[in-house]
Design an enzyme around this catalytic site. Structure first.
Site, PDB file in Angstrom:
ATOM      1  N   SER A   1       0.728  -1.260   0.349  1.00  0.00           N
ATOM      2  CA  SER A   1      -0.096  -0.014  -0.064  1.00  0.00           C
ATOM      3  C   SER A   1       1.196   0.836   0.037  1.00  0.00           C
ATOM      4  O   SER A   1       2.495   1.287   0.572  1.00  0.00           O
ATOM      5  CB  SER A   1      -0.921   0.070   1.332  1.00  0.00           C
ATOM      6  OG  SER A   1      -1.485   1.670   1.543  1.00  0.00           O
TER       7      SER A   1
ATOM      8  N   TYR B   1      -1.995  -0.119  10.697  1.00  0.00           N
ATOM      9  CA  TYR B   1      -1.776  -0.209   9.296  1.00  0.00           C
ATOM     10  C   TYR B   1      -0.673   0.143   9.077  1.00  0.00           C
ATOM     11  O   TYR B   1      -0.214  -1.040   7.598  1.00  0.00           O
ATOM     12  CB  TYR B   1      -3.183   0.288   8.361  1.00  0.00           C
ATOM     13  CG  TYR B   1      -3.500  -0.090   6.728  1.00  0.00           C
ATOM     14  CD1 TYR B   1      -3.625  -1.038   6.862  1.00  0.00           C
ATOM     15  CD2 TYR B   1      -3.201   0.635   5.950  1.00  0.00           C
ATOM     16  CE1 TYR B   1      -4.320  -1.649   5.158  1.00  0.00           C
ATOM     17  CE2 TYR B   1      -3.370   0.188   4.501  1.00  0.00           C
ATOM     18  CZ  TYR B   1      -3.484  -0.859   4.184  1.00  0.00           C
ATOM     19  OH  TYR B   1      -3.459  -0.973   2.606  1.00  0.00           O
TER      20      TYR B   1
END
Ligand SMILES: NC(=O)c1ccc[n+]([C@@H]2O[C@H](COP(=O)([O-])OP(=O)(O)OC[C@H]3O[C@@H](n4cnc5c(N)ncnc54)[C@H](OP(=O)(O)O)[C@@H]3O)[C@@H](O)[C@H]2O)c1
Length: 281
Positions: A141, A154
């Site tokens: 990501s 995250y």
């Protein structure tokens, strides 16, 4: 029966669902795994639309459960004999402010995005090594490159995926197995809705104001986020490539962020991020 074999995790929604249908349409045999196969209707509909139902085999796999991983890997090897492409896509996004996120949430984040991804990889790795071919795509990501406030669990998990993938790539290159990562910016999938619903914030939180500013920002990002087509196209390109490279950043905000990260001193970049997120420094 010489179709390349793809195993993908988290195929019940988002990138996993769309990639499964797209790969099946392109002629791959797709083993589309999901933790709850009762959630397979959307995938079946997409497969029907792509006229590719016959190329999708839906298999239960919870990547946080060692027994489930073993059963899925045994099934795939027994039924198909090999794996040409493993896509570690399944993931969750835990948000909130560090001091307020309970340990159980940190554990959920890491047991899925990091330990689950590693365990699935390890289950298929011996087969890929022995067959001396294969590609592993780990879904990283923009958060694997930069840690945004309100998303520390995250970001930490995706940074771990980056380090793991770099090391594994070097271990596997001598065996002709290519490990790579896709690093998407923000795209319209369910992950935002799911993570938003689970954010920890105490009623008397000293972060309430920051959280509100972040929530407004996230709403704007979700509204403007493009559909996941670019990510799916990138997966197809990597699948076709005989020797894919390590990193594939995808998306306009990803390219801008990386450009600025490499160009600007960190002290400038953090001011810019805080200003953009409308958080005071
Ligand atoms: N969308 C974005 O903007 C974006 C950007 C960068 C990276 N990513 C990454 O892309 C990947 C896919 O996310 P998405 O955006 O497509 O979100 P999504 O629609 O929420 O898909 C996530 C998938 O992972 C599955 N999953 C979660 N925990 C699992 C477990 N323990 N075992 C097996 N499957 C599990 C979910 O299954 P359930 O349906 O059962 O929950 C779902 O199928 C993730 O790794 C995410 O971090 C997304």
């Amino acid at each position: 029966m010489n179709r390349p074999i793809v195993v993908i995790t988290g195929a019940s929604s988002g990138f996993g669902l769309l990639a499964s249908a797209a790969l099946a349409k392109e002629g791959y045999q797709v083993i589309a795994t999901m933790r709850n196969i009762r959630n397979c209707d959307a995938l079946l509909n997409a497969a029907r639309e792509a006229k590719a139902e016959a190329s999708i085999d839906i298999v239960p796999l919870d990547i946080t459960d060692e027994t489930s991983i073993k059963e899925a890997a045994d099934y795939v090897i027994e039924r198909y004999g090999s794996v040409d492409l493993l896509i570690n896509n399944a993931g969750v996004a835990v948000g909130g402010f560090v001091e307020e996120i309970p340990s159980a949430e940190w554990e959920r984040q890491f047991s899925t995005n990091v330990l689950g991804l590693i365990a699935v990889t390890r289950a298929f790795l011996p087969h890929m090594r022995k067959q001396r071919k294969g590609t592993i795509i780990n879904m990283s990501s923009i958060s694997g490159q930069i840690g945004f406030p309100g998303l520390a669990p995250y970001a930490a998990s995706k940074h771990a995926v980056e380090g793991f993938s770099e090391a594994l790539r070097l271990e596997m290159l001598p065996h002709n197995v290519y490990v790579c990562m896709i690093e998407p910016g923000s795209y319209k999938t369910d992950i935002w809705k799911k993570s938003r619903g689970q954010i920890s914030l105490r009623a008397d939180s000293p972060y309430a104001e920051q959280m509100q500013a972040l929530n407004e920002q996230v709403d704007r990002i979700i509204e403007q986020a493009p559909s996941p087509d670019e990510v799916i196209e990138r997966i197809l390109q990597i699948a076709r490539h005989p020797a894919p490279k390590l990193r594939y950043p995808v998306g306009r905000n990803m390219r801008t962020t990386l450009f600025l990260k490499h160009l600007l001193p960190w002290s400038w970049l953090e001011k810019l991020i805080l200003r953009q997120l409308r958080l005071r420094s």
